[in-house]
Design a protein around this motif. Structure first.
Motif, PDB file in Angstrom:
ATOM      1  N   GLY A 142       2.868  65.460  43.672  1.00  0.00           N
ATOM      2  CA  GLY A 142       2.067  66.257  44.478  1.00  0.00           C
ATOM      3  C   GLY A 142       1.366  66.183  45.941  1.00  0.00           C
ATOM      4  N   LEU A 143       2.412  64.686  46.757  1.00  0.00           N
ATOM      5  CA  LEU A 143       1.784  63.947  47.791  1.00  0.00           C
ATOM      6  C   LEU A 143       3.132  65.528  48.972  1.00  0.00           C
ATOM      7  N   SER A 144       4.464  65.833  47.963  1.00  0.00           N
ATOM      8  CA  SER A 144       5.501  66.455  48.472  1.00  0.00           C
ATOM      9  C   SER A 144       4.714  67.930  48.634  1.00  0.00           C
ATOM     10  N   ALA A 145       3.675  68.035  47.566  1.00  0.00           N
ATOM     11  CA  ALA A 145       2.812  69.442  48.731  1.00  0.00           C
ATOM     12  C   ALA A 145       1.504  69.784  49.558  1.00  0.00           C
ATOM     13  N   VAL A 146       1.638  68.408  49.201  1.00  0.00           N
ATOM     14  CA  VAL A 146       0.373  68.009  50.456  1.00  0.00           C
ATOM     15  C   VAL A 146       0.203  67.059  51.709  1.00  0.00           C
ATOM     16  N   ARG A 147       1.491  66.643  51.277  1.00  0.00           N
ATOM     17  CA  ARG A 147       1.615  65.980  53.605  1.00  0.00           C
ATOM     18  C   ARG A 147       3.620  65.354  52.642  1.00  0.00           C
ATOM     19  N   LYS A 148       4.111  66.228  52.744  1.00  0.00           N
ATOM     20  CA  LYS A 148       5.639  66.212  52.777  1.00  0.00           C
ATOM     21  C   LYS A 148       6.481  65.537  53.732  1.00  0.00           C
ATOM     22  N   ASP A 149       5.804  65.703  54.618  1.00  0.00           N
ATOM     23  CA  ASP A 149       6.623  64.823  55.643  1.00  0.00           C
ATOM     24  C   ASP A 149       6.003  62.928  55.083  1.00  0.00           C
ATOM     25  N   HIS A 165      11.671  56.265  44.190  1.00  0.00           N
ATOM     26  CA  HIS A 165      13.107  56.957  45.128  1.00  0.00           C
ATOM     27  C   HIS A 165      13.126  58.286  44.356  1.00  0.00           C
ATOM     28  N   ARG A 166      13.847  58.491  43.181  1.00  0.00           N
ATOM     29  CA  ARG A 166      13.972  59.273  42.650  1.00  0.00           C
ATOM     30  C   ARG A 166      12.434  60.692  42.974  1.00  0.00           C
ATOM     31  N   GLY A 167      11.466  59.713  41.769  1.00  0.00           N
ATOM     32  CA  GLY A 167      10.582  61.601  42.538  1.00  0.00           C
ATOM     33  C   GLY A 167      11.460  61.692  44.210  1.00  0.00           C
ATOM     34  N   ALA A 168      10.528  60.750  44.894  1.00  0.00           N
ATOM     35  CA  ALA A 168      11.477  61.507  46.528  1.00  0.00           C
ATOM     36  C   ALA A 168      12.308  62.318  46.809  1.00  0.00           C
ATOM     37  N   MET A 169      13.742  61.707  46.635  1.00  0.00           N
ATOM     38  CA  MET A 169      14.446  62.516  46.023  1.00  0.00           C
ATOM     39  C   MET A 169      14.281  64.090  45.680  1.00  0.00           C
ATOM     40  N   ASP A 170      14.205  64.405  44.373  1.00  0.00           N
ATOM     41  CA  ASP A 170      13.808  65.360  43.776  1.00  0.00           C
ATOM     42  C   ASP A 170      12.972  66.412  44.433  1.00  0.00           C
ATOM     43  N   ASN A 171      11.900  65.162  44.795  1.00  0.00           N
ATOM     44  CA  ASN A 171      11.037  66.527  45.929  1.00  0.00           C
ATOM     45  C   ASN A 171      11.106  67.014  47.267  1.00  0.00           C
ATOM     46  N   SER A 172      13.068  66.566  47.775  1.00  0.00           N
ATOM     47  CA  SER A 172      13.266  66.468  49.067  1.00  0.00           C
ATOM     48  C   SER A 172      12.402  65.362  50.277  1.00  0.00           C
ATOM     49  N   MET A 173      11.536  64.647  50.176  1.00  0.00           N
ATOM     50  CA  MET A 173      10.595  63.730  50.620  1.00  0.00           C
ATOM     51  C   MET A 173      11.770  62.721  50.778  1.00  0.00           C
ATOM     52  N   ALA A 174      12.042  61.930  52.027  1.00  0.00           N
ATOM     53  CA  ALA A 174      12.486  61.036  52.650  1.00  0.00           C
ATOM     54  C   ALA A 174      11.820  59.332  51.915  1.00  0.00           C
TER      55      ALA A 174
END
Length: 378
Positions: A142-149, A165-174
């Motif tokens: 959800g964060l990747s959709a509204v605040r990916k940065d 960590h895996r969730g962030a990487m799967d969604n191309s988030m730092a």
């Protein structure tokens, strides 16, 4: 390596000198630790009359060995392309400078911006349930959709940490892992591969030198870094005791927001989260929109729409020269902390505090998450 960093590392190698004492000495010397390795004991006493006799004695007895250890560490980090981040440097996490027990030196391998405008720490139990895993995935997606940065910070441990960590990487988030040991190893070893991948879109960070093993006390100590370098601590699943609750309490002490994902009343692995919510320590969150609401963050869409609006051409005409200076520094950015404004404006912190107060009263500046001041018209 820059000499300032070398001496900063050496100061952390003085035996029986606590982290806070080392940081206090560093600040006392105007963020230049070299004087402690170049001046004699009598010269130190004359230049810094407020220094304790104990500190002077420790420096006198151990600085040669400490400098040698720092040089060894310098060779290690240069060989492995590790950055040493010295307190006060631009690359050092600015949010940590608001904490009185901030690390003097951090060691970092990666490419994420540790001063990202939006940053959250996500922690939880090592023995997480499928519910906890699902909440990690859902919140981060959800964060990747509204605040990916958003920068996602955790501890690389089993359970909630690694799923964050895996969730962030799967969604191309730092995503950045704060470790409880030196960067010559990864603990647990099972997470070595993911740590390596994280360095390509995030990184690993520690206050510990190489050859430091992951002792129990180190994990408690590293929790303060997770809490201090982020805007908020999100507890996804936690029992009534444990490191996650320690991190949440530290975050609360730092003035950070604490958020918690509720669990079933009968689920022991959610007792800690439910307790934080019940005691009004944490805001209840179940999705990314709850996080944005709790932290008063705009979504990227709202922010982009606001930026597209024309600016008032006479914005600066009604302000004093000092106010105009601060407004200029806040233009075209996501907000700045007061310590950044002190450095960039070369004004004393007291003067800037007064100016920011006036600007808040005039409705053109707003204090947002992470202690950042945001220009309303930008």
């Amino acid at each position: 390596m820059h000499q300032a960093s070398l001496y900063g590392i050496a100061l952390t190698c003085i035996p029986r000198l606590s982290r806070k004492q080392a940081l206090d000495l560093f600040r006392m010397a105007g963020n230049d630790a070299s004087v402690y390795f170049e001046l004699s004991s009598s010269e130190l006493k004359e230049r810094f009359p407020e220094m304790s006799e104990t500190a002077i004695t420790l420096l006198s007895e151990h600085r040669s060995a400490a400098l040698a250890r720092a040089e060894k560490e310098s060779a290690f980090i240069e060989k492995h392309q590790i950055q040493s981040l010295l307190y006060g440097q631009d690359v050092y996490p600015h949010r940590l400078t608001q904490c009185n027990d901030a690390p003097l030196v951090l060691y970092y391998k990666g490419n994420a911006d540790l001063n990202a405008t939006y940053a959250v720490g996500m922690v939880g139990t090592r023995k997480c349930t499928e519910y906890g895993k699902d909440m990690c995935r859902g919140i981060i997606s959800g964060l990747s959709a509204v605040r990916k940065d958003t920068l996602v910070v955790s501890g690389l441990a089993y359970g909630i940490d690694i799923h964050c960590h895996r969730g962030a990487m799967d969604n191309s988030m730092a995503t950045v892992a704060v470790l409880a040991h030196g960067l010559d190893r990864i603990y647990p070893a099972a997470h070595r591969d993911i740590a390596r991948k994280m360095c390509a879109n995030g990184g690993v960070l520690t206050e510990y030198m190489s050859e430091t093993i992951p002792e129990k006390g180190n994990f408690l100590s590293r929790n303060r870094i997770i809490a201090g370098m982020t805007d908020a601590c999100i507890v996804v699943e936690s029992a009534s005791q444990g490191g996650s609750l320690v991190t949440a309490r530290i975050a609360q002490g730092y003035g950070r927001d604490v958020l918690a994902v509720p669990g079933r009343a009968t689920d022991r692995r959610s007792e800690g989260c439910n307790m934080l919510i019940r005691e009004n320590v944490a805001a209840l969150v179940t999705n990314a929109e709850d996080i944005l609401y709790a932290l008063n963050w705009p979504s990227q869409q709202v922010e982009e729409e606001a930026r597209s609006l024309p600016k008032e051409q006479d914005l600066f005409l009604q302000f004093t020269p000092d106010e105009q200076t601060i407004l200029s520094l806040l233009e075209n950015c996501e907000g700045k902390q007061i310590n950044q404004l002190v450095v960039e404006s070369n004004m004393p912190v007291g003067a800037i505090s007064a100016i920011l107060f006036e600007l808040e009263m005039k409705g053109v500046v707003r204090l947002i998450a992470g202690g950042r001041y945001h220009l309303m018209s930008s």
